[in-house]
Design an enzyme around this catalytic site. Sequence first.
Site, PDB file in Angstrom:
ATOM      1  N   HIS A  68       0.839  -1.205   0.000  1.00 15.53           N
ATOM      2  CA  HIS A  68       0.000   0.000   0.000  1.00 15.53           C
ATOM      3  C   HIS A  68       0.876   1.258   0.000  1.00 15.53           C
ATOM      4  O   HIS A  68       0.596   2.230  -0.710  1.00 15.53           O
ATOM      5  CB  HIS A  68      -0.878   0.045   1.250  1.00 15.53           C
ATOM      6  CG  HIS A  68      -1.854  -1.084   1.384  1.00 15.53           C
ATOM      7  ND1 HIS A  68      -1.731  -2.048   2.350  1.00 15.53           N
ATOM      8  CD2 HIS A  68      -2.974  -1.390   0.689  1.00 15.53           C
ATOM      9  CE1 HIS A  68      -2.738  -2.896   2.251  1.00 15.53           C
ATOM     10  NE2 HIS A  68      -3.502  -2.527   1.245  1.00 15.53           N
ATOM     11  N   GLN A  95     -18.002  -6.286  -1.546  1.00 19.13           N
ATOM     12  CA  GLN A  95     -17.084  -7.092  -2.366  1.00 19.13           C
ATOM     13  C   GLN A  95     -16.719  -8.416  -1.701  1.00 19.13           C
ATOM     14  O   GLN A  95     -15.884  -9.159  -2.206  1.00 19.13           O
ATOM     15  CB  GLN A  95     -15.837  -6.290  -2.746  1.00 19.13           C
ATOM     16  CG  GLN A  95     -14.878  -5.989  -1.618  1.00 19.13           C
ATOM     17  CD  GLN A  95     -13.799  -5.013  -2.056  1.00 19.13           C
ATOM     18  OE1 GLN A  95     -14.067  -3.837  -2.291  1.00 19.13           O
ATOM     19  NE2 GLN A  95     -12.572  -5.482  -2.165  1.00 19.13           N
TER      20      GLN A  95
HETATM   21  P1  AMP Z   1      -6.473  -3.646  -0.554  1.00 19.06           P
HETATM   22  O1  AMP Z   1      -6.322  -2.900   0.721  1.00 19.06           O
HETATM   23  O2  AMP Z   1      -6.119  -5.093  -0.459  1.00 19.06           O
HETATM   24  O3  AMP Z   1      -7.818  -3.401  -1.202  1.00 19.06           O
HETATM   25  O4  AMP Z   1      -5.406  -3.046  -1.554  1.00 19.06           O
HETATM   26  C1  AMP Z   1      -5.394  -1.672  -1.858  1.00 19.06           C
HETATM   27  C2  AMP Z   1      -4.480  -1.435  -3.032  1.00 19.06           C
HETATM   28  O5  AMP Z   1      -3.153  -1.850  -2.697  1.00 19.06           O
HETATM   29  C3  AMP Z   1      -4.898  -2.244  -4.281  1.00 19.06           C
HETATM   30  O6  AMP Z   1      -4.749  -1.419  -5.425  1.00 19.06           O
HETATM   31  C4  AMP Z   1      -3.919  -3.367  -4.277  1.00 19.06           C
HETATM   32  O7  AMP Z   1      -3.652  -3.878  -5.577  1.00 19.06           O
HETATM   33  C5  AMP Z   1      -2.674  -2.701  -3.713  1.00 19.06           C
HETATM   34  N1  AMP Z   1      -1.770  -3.716  -3.152  1.00 19.06           N
HETATM   35  C6  AMP Z   1      -2.054  -4.664  -2.231  1.00 19.06           C
HETATM   36  N2  AMP Z   1      -0.980  -5.453  -2.013  1.00 19.06           N
HETATM   37  C7  AMP Z   1      -0.008  -5.010  -2.826  1.00 19.06           C
HETATM   38  C8  AMP Z   1       1.344  -5.409  -3.078  1.00 19.06           C
HETATM   39  N3  AMP Z   1       1.896  -6.444  -2.452  1.00 19.06           N
HETATM   40  N4  AMP Z   1       2.052  -4.714  -3.982  1.00 19.06           N
HETATM   41  C9  AMP Z   1       1.501  -3.656  -4.641  1.00 19.06           C
HETATM   42  N5  AMP Z   1       0.254  -3.231  -4.446  1.00 19.06           N
HETATM   43  C10 AMP Z   1      -0.502  -3.888  -3.557  1.00 19.06           C
END
Ligand code: AMP
Length: 272
Positions: A28, A52
């Site tokens: 993040h 979701q």
């Molecule tokens: P989430 O909180 O899981 O909904 O993720 C929020 C954003 O962070 C989304 O755009 C994810 O693709 C990105 N994200 C989560 N994990 C990673 C990672 N390991 N590397 C890069 N981006 C990430």
Amino acid sequence: MRAVCGIAHGTGKRLGLVPSMGALHEGHLSLVRAAKGQCDVVAVSIFVNPTQFGPNEDFAKYPRTFDQDCVLLEKEDVDLIFAPSVDEMYPPNAVTVVTVEGLSNKLCGKSRPGHFRGVTTVVSKLFHIVEPDVAFFGQKDAAQVAIIRRMVRDLNLPVQIAVCPIVREADGLAMSSRNSYLNPQQRKSALVLYRSLMQVQKQFEGGEHNSAKLIATAKEVFAEEPSVRLDYFEIVDPGTLGALSDVSQPALVAVAAFVGKTRLIDNITLRL
Ligand code: AMP
């Protein structure tokens, strides 16, 4: 949030949005840093979006670490944190949804019916509330990227989509808020996702471009780790998410698997 974002727009500032569900990690924060690099004002949303999650998924137990998230975001000098309640985001009798037909039933959409409809609905709401110039997403969720790009194009949303590379642990495991569910044994087993992708990449670089053969190799790697249940291993067009029979164009190699009850995803892109 609308008022404060309106002020940023009114003064000609470039506004970046990083949508998230919190429980923040370096993945993040890489999006936050990219946003800080490209924008004058950076907003991060933290919202565990109920629509979701499927009925038997982990909405109730999803990690919520709001105070710690705020400390991390303050360190990154983030300007705005938007953390609405579920009631604020979904007023009673909210029935309007955004669905990207034909893409939202692919990859994770196949095993998580309704998941991408929840994502596109909440992301379009966030876009309308914040009206960002740029929104930042991680390549970790590659299908989400394809679906959001298509939504933005189809609905003429005035936002640029920026995609940041996957951030991994030192041993290759893709960072995820769900990694906190894993016990030490499962944490080791979880590496099979990355190992299978690396094996496929190696075979591809050795000249094998046939998808069925590459997928068979990946399944052999999974067979060595019987405690992990493969959900899917697919080689698809990164824009349409449709299956590719061979890798004669850039191809998204995407995997999802259950380590115990924890569902993890990962991917790589193959290019000739
Ligand atoms: P989430 O909180 O899981 O909904 O993720 C929020 C954003 O962070 C989304 O755009 C994810 O693709 C990105 N994200 C989560 N994990 C990673 C990672 N390991 N590397 C890069 N981006 C990430």
